[in-house]
Write a protein that holds these residues in place. Structure first.
Motif, PDB file in Angstrom:
ATOM      1  N   MET A 126       0.667  -1.103   0.120  1.00  0.00           N
ATOM      2  CA  MET A 126      -0.114   0.092   0.022  1.00  0.00           C
ATOM      3  C   MET A 126       1.056   1.370  -0.050  1.00  0.00           C
ATOM      4  O   MET A 126       0.539   2.381  -0.687  1.00  0.00           O
ATOM      5  N   ASP A 136       1.328   4.832  -2.704  1.00  0.00           N
ATOM      6  CA  ASP A 136       0.815   6.067  -2.206  1.00  0.00           C
ATOM      7  C   ASP A 136       1.526   7.339  -3.170  1.00  0.00           C
ATOM      8  O   ASP A 136       2.492   7.435  -3.582  1.00  0.00           O
ATOM      9  N   MET A 157      10.566  11.990   8.142  1.00  0.00           N
ATOM     10  CA  MET A 157       8.996  12.532   8.654  1.00  0.00           C
ATOM     11  C   MET A 157       8.707  11.734   9.616  1.00  0.00           C
ATOM     12  O   MET A 157       8.114  12.184  10.791  1.00  0.00           O
ATOM     13  N   PHE A 158       8.614  10.490   9.643  1.00  0.00           N
ATOM     14  CA  PHE A 158       8.202   9.888  10.411  1.00  0.00           C
ATOM     15  C   PHE A 158       9.190   9.412  11.759  1.00  0.00           C
ATOM     16  O   PHE A 158       8.767   9.536  12.873  1.00  0.00           O
ATOM     17  N   GLN A 201      -4.197   9.412   1.118  1.00  0.00           N
ATOM     18  CA  GLN A 201      -2.768   9.536   1.062  1.00  0.00           C
ATOM     19  C   GLN A 201      -2.175   8.649   2.322  1.00  0.00           C
ATOM     20  O   GLN A 201      -2.087   9.247   3.082  1.00  0.00           O
ATOM     21  N   LEU A 202      -1.727   7.747   2.059  1.00  0.00           N
ATOM     22  CA  LEU A 202      -1.412   6.863   3.241  1.00  0.00           C
ATOM     23  C   LEU A 202      -0.411   7.407   3.959  1.00  0.00           C
ATOM     24  O   LEU A 202      -0.589   7.425   5.173  1.00  0.00           O
ATOM     25  N   MET A 203       0.777   7.747   3.427  1.00  0.00           N
ATOM     26  CA  MET A 203       1.747   8.073   4.272  1.00  0.00           C
ATOM     27  C   MET A 203       1.374   9.436   5.304  1.00  0.00           C
ATOM     28  O   MET A 203       1.798   9.497   6.144  1.00  0.00           O
ATOM     29  N   MET A 204       0.669  10.560   4.521  1.00  0.00           N
ATOM     30  CA  MET A 204       0.454  11.566   5.062  1.00  0.00           C
ATOM     31  C   MET A 204      -0.635  11.361   6.239  1.00  0.00           C
ATOM     32  O   MET A 204      -0.609  11.776   7.136  1.00  0.00           O
ATOM     33  N   GLY A 220      -3.513   1.819   5.891  1.00  0.00           N
ATOM     34  CA  GLY A 220      -3.629   1.349   4.547  1.00  0.00           C
ATOM     35  C   GLY A 220      -5.012   0.787   4.045  1.00  0.00           C
ATOM     36  O   GLY A 220      -5.377   1.240   2.902  1.00  0.00           O
ATOM     37  N   ASP A 233       1.517  10.252  -2.963  1.00  0.00           N
ATOM     38  CA  ASP A 233       2.614  11.663  -2.575  1.00  0.00           C
ATOM     39  C   ASP A 233       3.896  11.318  -2.740  1.00  0.00           C
ATOM     40  O   ASP A 233       5.040  11.928  -3.291  1.00  0.00           O
TER      41      ASP A 233
END
Lengths: 542, 85
Positions: free
Chosen positions: A78, A82, A114-115, B46-49, B20, A84
Motif C-alpha cells: 500500500m 502512495d 518525517m516519521f 494519502q497513506l503516508m500523510m 492502509g 505523494d
C-alpha cells in the motif's frame, strides 16, 4: 582464490554461489539524465516488480506464519501505491533531471525522516518501513539481486548478521550455509544453522561491498574457513569431502527406528528442540523420540499484537497431533532479554538478562499467561502435551503458577470447555533453582536444564557479548556439578531430569551425561542421530 | 459536504494496517475524502500523510467527504472507523 577464517558454529562442508545480504547499503550515485520520461518509466517498472515481490512475500508469510505477521508486506504494498511518494519521486526526476535511483533514495530519506521525527514510538518505527520499500525500489532499479530469498537458487547466505525476522522470510530449502561478519555462537543465525543441519561460520572478517552475488564459495564448518573463487584443485577436494559427508550421513540414517540404548542396556530419551510448528518436519525426519523444548515465542514474535487463545490452541493442537502420541514439551512464553517484542512494551533495561523476562512477565501480567495456559490445556486433550515454565528461581514462583493454573481450570470447567491439565515441569536455568532443586522436585513433574542461561548466570557471562566467547566455558566444573545435583534431587523424588540447552548436543559430553543419570537430552533435530550413535556404542560401566 | 467527528479508540491509533485499509476504502469513492486532526488536514487516500498525522488513542478527528457520492462515502467511512479504529 581467497580464504577467510571465522568461527564455526555448525560442522559441515558445502560449495555453491553466494547471495550477499546487505543492510542500508544503497550508496546511490547522483547522475544527470536527459530523458526524464524514460527515467519515470523505469520507476514505474520497478514499482511493478516490487509489488510482485511483495505479493509473493505476503503469500509465503501468510502460509507459514499467519495473517497477522504477513500484514506488514501488505502495508508495504500500500505504501508503494502512495501518490505523494510516487509524485515526489517523479517531480524530482523532472525538475532536477536526476537518475531514478537517486530520486527514490532521497525521497525515501525525506519520507522516513518525517516519521522518524514523530514523537510516537510506533510511528517512529514506520520510518524503517519506508526505508525498506525505498531500498527495494532502488534494488529493482539498479538490477541488483533482490534480497528476497523466496526466489533464489540454493545459495550460501553471506550477511553482516541476521535477525529473526529476516530468517523467517527465508526458504529453508534454498540455504546451503550461513557466513556472517558478526554474531556470536548463541546468535539466531547459529541456532538456525544447527536446526537446519547446515554449515555456518560467524565472525568472518569480510568486506561485503567487495563481494558479488553469484561468486562461488566453499564453506568449511570443520576448519571455520570460507574460500571464494576456489581453484580447480580446491573444488575437486571439496566435492570429494562433500561426498564423504553425505556417506557418513547415510550411515547415521541407518540408526533411524533404533533405540537409544547403551551396550549394557541403559536407555535415554533423545528429544528435539524446535521453534515453530514448521520445524516438526525436521523432528520426524531425524526420528526424535519427542519434542523436549518447543519454544512458544514464535507465536508472539514478528507481529503487532498478542496471539489469540484460538491461534495458540490451533498451533499447539497441530503440534501434538502431528507428533501422534509422542511427547511434546511446550515452554511457556520466554520473551525479554535478547528476545524483544514491541507490543509487550517492556521498555529498556540496564540488565535485560537479569530483568523482566519469561515467567516474571507471566506472573506480573497474568492475563497474557492465562491466555496461553487456556490454549495449552485445551490442546492437551489432543495428544501427549507437557508444559514447562522458564526462568524459575524459587518454590514461591511455582506455587504462584499453580494458583493461576487453578484459576484457569475453574474458568474452563465453568465454561464447559474440554481441557486436560498435563504434566508440568520447570526449566532449571538459574543457580537459585539448582540450589533449591530438592524442594522444587517435590512440586513439579520434571526438570529440564537450560544450560545456556545456567552457564551465563553461573559464570557471569553475557551470552550476547562476542568478546566473551573465549571465557564462556560450558564445560566448567561448576556447571557439571550443578547438573549432577539437579539430576540427583529429581531422582530422589521419583521425577525425571533432562537437558534442553546447547550443552545437551555436545557430543564430547554425551557419555558423561548418560553416566550422570540424565533421563533425557533434547537437542537440535540434526543432532539426534549423532547422539544415538554414541549412546549405542557406549557402556555405562567404564 | 458531509462530515463526522470521531474519537480514536484503537490502542495504537491510526497505525499502518488500518491506515492502509482506510486509504484503500477512500479511493473507492469519487468524492474527495479528507481527515483533519489538530488543524492539520490530509486526504484519506494519502497513506503516508495519513499515517504522519499520528492520530493516537483518544484523539479527535474530523472526516469529510465532498462530491457526487458523498452520502455513501461518509456512511461507509464512519462504519469503517467504528469497526476498525
Amino acid at each position: 582464490m581467497q580464504s577467510f577464517q571465522g568461527k564455526s558454529v555448525y560442522k559441515g562442508i558445502v560449495m555453491g554461489p553466494v547471495v550477499v545480504l546487505k543492510k542500508n547499503d544503497y550508496q546511490v550515485k547522483r547522475t544527470r539524465i536527459e530523458d526524464a520520461q524514460g527515467e519515470t518509466a523505469r520507476v514505474q517498472e520497478a514499482v511493478k516488480r516490487s509489488q510482485e515481490q511483495l505479493q509473493k512475500l505476503y503469500d509465503k508469510a501468510l502460509k507459514e506464519v499467519g495473517e497477522a505477521s504477513a500484514a506488514i508486506f501488505e502495508v508495504h504494498q500500500m505504501m508503494l501505491e502512495d501518490e505523494d511518494y510516487l509524485e515526489a519521486i517523479q517531480n524530482m526526476i523532472q525538475t532536477e533531471m536526476v537518475n531514478a535511483e537517486y530520486a527514490v533514495a532521497v525521497t525515501g530519506d525525506n519520507f522516513s525522516q518525517m516519521f522518524a521525527s514523530m514523537d510516537d514510538d510506533y510511528m517512529k518505527a514506520r520510518a524503517a518501513d519506508i526505508k525498506d520499500i525505498s531500498e527495494r525500489l532502488v534494488r529493482n532499479l539498479s538490477g541488483q539481486e533482490d534480497a528476497d530469498l523466496s526466489n533464489i537458487d540454493p545459495s550460501i547466505i553471506v550477511a553482516d548478521d541476521l535477525s529473526p525476522s529476516e530468517t523467517v522470510q527465508m526458504d529453508k530449502e534454498k540455504i546451503l550455509a550461513f557466513v556472517t561478519v558478526h554474531g556470536s555462537t548463541n546468535s539466531h543465525t547459529a541456532i538456525l544453522a544447527r536446526m537446519m543441519n547446515i554449515p555456518a561460520l560467524i565472525g568472518v572478517p569480510l568486506d561485503l561491498d567487495e563481494l558479488k552475488n553469484g561468486t562461488t564459495a566453499v564453506v568449511d564448518g570443520f576448519t571455520g574457513q570460507v574460500t571464494f573463487e576456489p581453484d580447480e584443485e580446491t573444488q575437486a577436494a571439496t566435492q570429494k569431502r562433500v561426498q564423504e559427508e553425505k556417506e557418513k550421513l547415510a550411515l547415521l540414517q541407518e540408526l533411524k527406528g533404533k533405540e537409544n540404548v547403551t551396550l549394557d542396556g541403559k536407555k535415554i530419551n533423545i528429544y528435539a528442540n524446535i521453534g515453530s510448528v514448521g520445524d516438526i518436519g525436521y523432528v520426524l525426519e531425524n526420528d526424535a523420540g519427542g519434542i523436549g523444548l518447543f519454544r512458544s515465542e514464535f507465536l508472539y514474535l514478528g507481529r503487532n499484537d498478542f496471539p489469540t487463545e484460538e491461534e495458540q490452541f490451533q498451533a499447539y493442537k497441530q503440534a501434538v497431533q502431528t507428533m501422534a502420541g509422542k511427547k511434546v514439551i511446550i515452554r511457556t512464553l520466554d520473551i525479554g532479554a535478547d528476545k524483544q517484542v514491541d507490543y509487550f512494551n517492556l521498555g529498556n533495561e540496564d540488565n535485560p538478562a537479569l530483568g523482566y523476562r519469561a515467567i516474571r512477565i507471566c506472573l506480573k501480567q497474568p492475563d497474557i499467561f492465562k491466555t496461553q495456559l487456556r490454549a495449552l490445556f485445551r490442546a492437551a486433550v489432543y495428544g501427549n502435551l507437557s508444559i514447562m515454565y522458564p526462568m524459575i528461581t524459587s518454590v514461591e514462583e511455582v506455587e504462584k503458577i499453580y494458583e493461576i493454573v487453578k484459576e484457569v481450570e475453574i474458568e474452563l470447567k465453568a465454561q464447559e470447555i474440554q481441557y486436560r491439565i498435563p504434566e508440568q515441569g520447570i526449566m532449571i536455568e538459574t543457580p537459585a533453582a539448582v540450589m533449591v532443586s530438592d524442594r522444587l522436585a517435590e512440586l513439579v513433574d520434571f526438570f529440564s536444564i537450560g544450560t545456556n542461561d545456567l552457564t551465563q548466570y553461573t559464570l557471569a557471562i553475557d551470552r550476547q557479548n562476542e568478546k566473551l566467547d573465549d571465557f564462556y566455558n560450558p564445560h566448567h566444573e561448576a556447571i557439571l556439578r550443578m547438573i549432577q545435583m539437579v539430576v540427583d534431587n529429581a531422582h530422589k523424588c521419583g521425577k525425571w531430569a533432562g537437558i534442553c540447552g546447547e550443552l545437551g548436543a555436545d557430543l564430547t559430553l554425551t557419555e558423561k551425561f548418560v553416566r550422570m543419570g540424565l533421563d533425557e537430552l533434547s537437542v537440535a533435530p540434526s543432532m539426534i542421530l549423532k547422539l544415538r550413535k554414541i549412546v549405542r556404542e557406549m557402556k555405562v560401566e567404564e | 459536504m458531509k462530515s463526522f467527528e470521531y474519537t480514536i479508540k484503537d490502542e495504537l491509533g491510526i497505525h499502518a494496517r488500518p491506515a492502509g485499509l482506510l486509504a484503500k476504502e477512500a479511493k473507492k469513492y469519487s468524492s474527495v475524502c479528507m481527515i483533519e486532526k489538530g488543524g492539520k488536514s490530509v486526504k484519506l487516500s494519502q497513506l503516508m500523510m495519513l499515517m504522519s498525522l499520528g492520530a493516537k488513542q483518544g484523539d479527535l478527528v474530523k472526516v469529510t467527504a465532498e462530491g457526487e457520492d458523498e452520502d455513501t462515502a461518509i456512511a461507509e467511512l464512519e462504519k469503517f472507523f467504528n469497526e476498525n479504529l
